[in-house]
Scaffold this motif. Structure first.
Motif, short mmCIF file in Angstrom:
data_model
loop_
_atom_site.label_atom_id
_atom_site.label_comp_id
_atom_site.label_asym_id
_atom_site.label_seq_id
_atom_site.Cartn_x
_atom_site.Cartn_y
_atom_site.Cartn_z
N SER A 49 0.82 -1.22 0.00
CA SER A 49 0.00 0.00 0.00
C SER A 49 0.85 1.26 0.00
O SER A 49 0.30 2.37 0.07
CB SER A 49 -0.94 0.01 1.20
N ASP A 50 2.17 1.10 -0.04
CA ASP A 50 3.12 2.22 0.02
C ASP A 50 2.90 3.07 1.28
O ASP A 50 2.97 4.30 1.25
CB ASP A 50 3.04 3.09 -1.24
N GLU A 51 2.62 2.37 2.37
CA GLU A 51 2.39 3.03 3.66
C GLU A 51 3.59 3.90 4.04
O GLU A 51 4.72 3.44 4.04
CB GLU A 51 2.18 1.96 4.74
N HIS A 52 3.33 5.16 4.31
CA HIS A 52 4.36 6.14 4.69
C HIS A 52 5.40 6.32 3.57
O HIS A 52 6.54 6.68 3.83
CB HIS A 52 5.06 5.76 6.00
N GLY A 53 5.00 6.06 2.33
CA GLY A 53 5.92 6.16 1.20
C GLY A 53 6.46 7.55 0.96
O GLY A 53 7.48 7.72 0.30
N ASP A 54 5.80 8.57 1.50
CA ASP A 54 6.24 9.94 1.30
C ASP A 54 7.27 10.39 2.34
O ASP A 54 7.77 11.50 2.27
CB ASP A 54 5.03 10.88 1.34
N MET A 55 7.61 9.51 3.28
CA MET A 55 8.57 9.86 4.33
C MET A 55 10.00 9.51 3.90
O MET A 55 10.21 8.68 3.03
CB MET A 55 8.26 9.09 5.62
N ARG A 56 10.95 10.16 4.57
CA ARG A 56 12.35 9.78 4.38
C ARG A 56 12.50 8.32 4.80
O ARG A 56 11.78 7.85 5.68
CB ARG A 56 13.26 10.67 5.23
N PRO A 57 13.42 7.58 4.22
CA PRO A 57 13.56 6.15 4.52
C PRO A 57 13.67 5.80 5.99
O PRO A 57 13.02 4.87 6.46
CB PRO A 57 14.83 5.75 3.76
N GLN A 63 8.27 4.37 11.46
CA GLN A 63 6.81 4.35 11.55
C GLN A 63 6.24 2.97 11.25
O GLN A 63 5.31 2.50 11.90
CB GLN A 63 6.20 5.39 10.60
N ARG A 64 6.80 2.30 10.27
CA ARG A 64 6.33 0.96 9.92
C ARG A 64 6.61 -0.04 11.04
O ARG A 64 5.79 -0.90 11.33
CB ARG A 64 6.96 0.50 8.60
N SER A 92 14.41 9.61 17.00
CA SER A 92 15.48 10.60 17.05
C SER A 92 16.80 10.03 16.52
O SER A 92 17.74 10.76 16.27
CB SER A 92 15.69 11.11 18.47
N THR A 93 16.84 8.69 16.30
CA THR A 93 18.04 8.10 15.72
C THR A 93 18.15 8.42 14.23
O THR A 93 19.18 8.17 13.62
CB THR A 93 18.07 6.57 15.93
N CYS A 94 17.08 8.94 13.64
CA CYS A 94 17.11 9.35 12.23
C CYS A 94 17.83 10.69 12.11
O CYS A 94 17.60 11.59 12.90
CB CYS A 94 15.70 9.47 11.67
N ASP A 95 18.66 10.80 11.10
CA ASP A 95 19.37 12.03 10.82
C ASP A 95 18.43 12.97 10.07
O ASP A 95 18.05 12.69 8.93
CB ASP A 95 20.61 11.73 10.00
N ASP A 96 18.05 14.07 10.68
CA ASP A 96 17.12 15.01 10.05
C ASP A 96 17.68 15.67 8.80
O ASP A 96 16.91 16.20 8.00
CB ASP A 96 16.70 16.10 11.05
N THR A 97 18.97 15.64 8.62
CA THR A 97 19.54 16.29 7.44
C THR A 97 19.61 15.35 6.25
O THR A 97 19.81 15.81 5.13
CB THR A 97 20.95 16.82 7.74
N ALA A 98 19.44 14.06 6.46
CA ALA A 98 19.52 13.10 5.34
C ALA A 98 18.27 13.20 4.47
O ALA A 98 17.18 13.41 4.95
CB ALA A 98 19.67 11.67 5.89
N ARG A 99 18.43 12.97 3.20
CA ARG A 99 17.30 13.00 2.26
C ARG A 99 17.18 11.71 1.55
O ARG A 99 17.88 11.08 0.99
CB ARG A 99 17.45 14.13 1.26
#
Length: 99
Positions: A49-57, A63-64, A92-99
């Motif tokens: 269903s591409d759940e949360h597909g619009d989020m950064r990896p 979230q998944r 918070s372990t996600c790097d907010d600057t990564a794309r």
């Protein structure tokens, strides 16, 4: 097969490949093992269903996992299992600057 190393994971869903279960798991007879399979099936449904597909990896992964663990926990509760699961990583372990 699950993590190409010793990581402690007993199951994994890999897009395009399917669900891998450790050979020690017996979901056909063991309730907790069935909950692990359910957890991976949630990941399959999320992927389809591409759940949360619009989020950064990283955030999508977080979230998944949160959702899969929540559904697994509800399943265990509804079936009367005394075992509970939880998810300890924090977004918070996600790097907010990564794309």
């Amino acid at each position: 097969m699950v993590c190409h190393a010793k990581c402690g994971a007993l199951a994994a869903y890999r897009p395009g490949e399917g669900i891998y279960l450790d050979e020690r798991l017996k979901p056909e007879t063991e309730l907790f093992d069935r909950s692990i399979l359910l957890h991976e099936l949630v990941h399959y449904a999320q992927d389809m269903s591409d759940e949360h597909g619009d989020m950064r990896p990283c955030m999508r992964w977080y979230q998944r996992e949160q959702e899969a663990y929540a559904i697994q926990k509800i399943f265990l509760f509804m079936t009367g299992s005394p075992t509970r699961v939880g998810y300890s990583a924090h977004k918070s372990t996600c790097d907010d600057t990564a794309r």
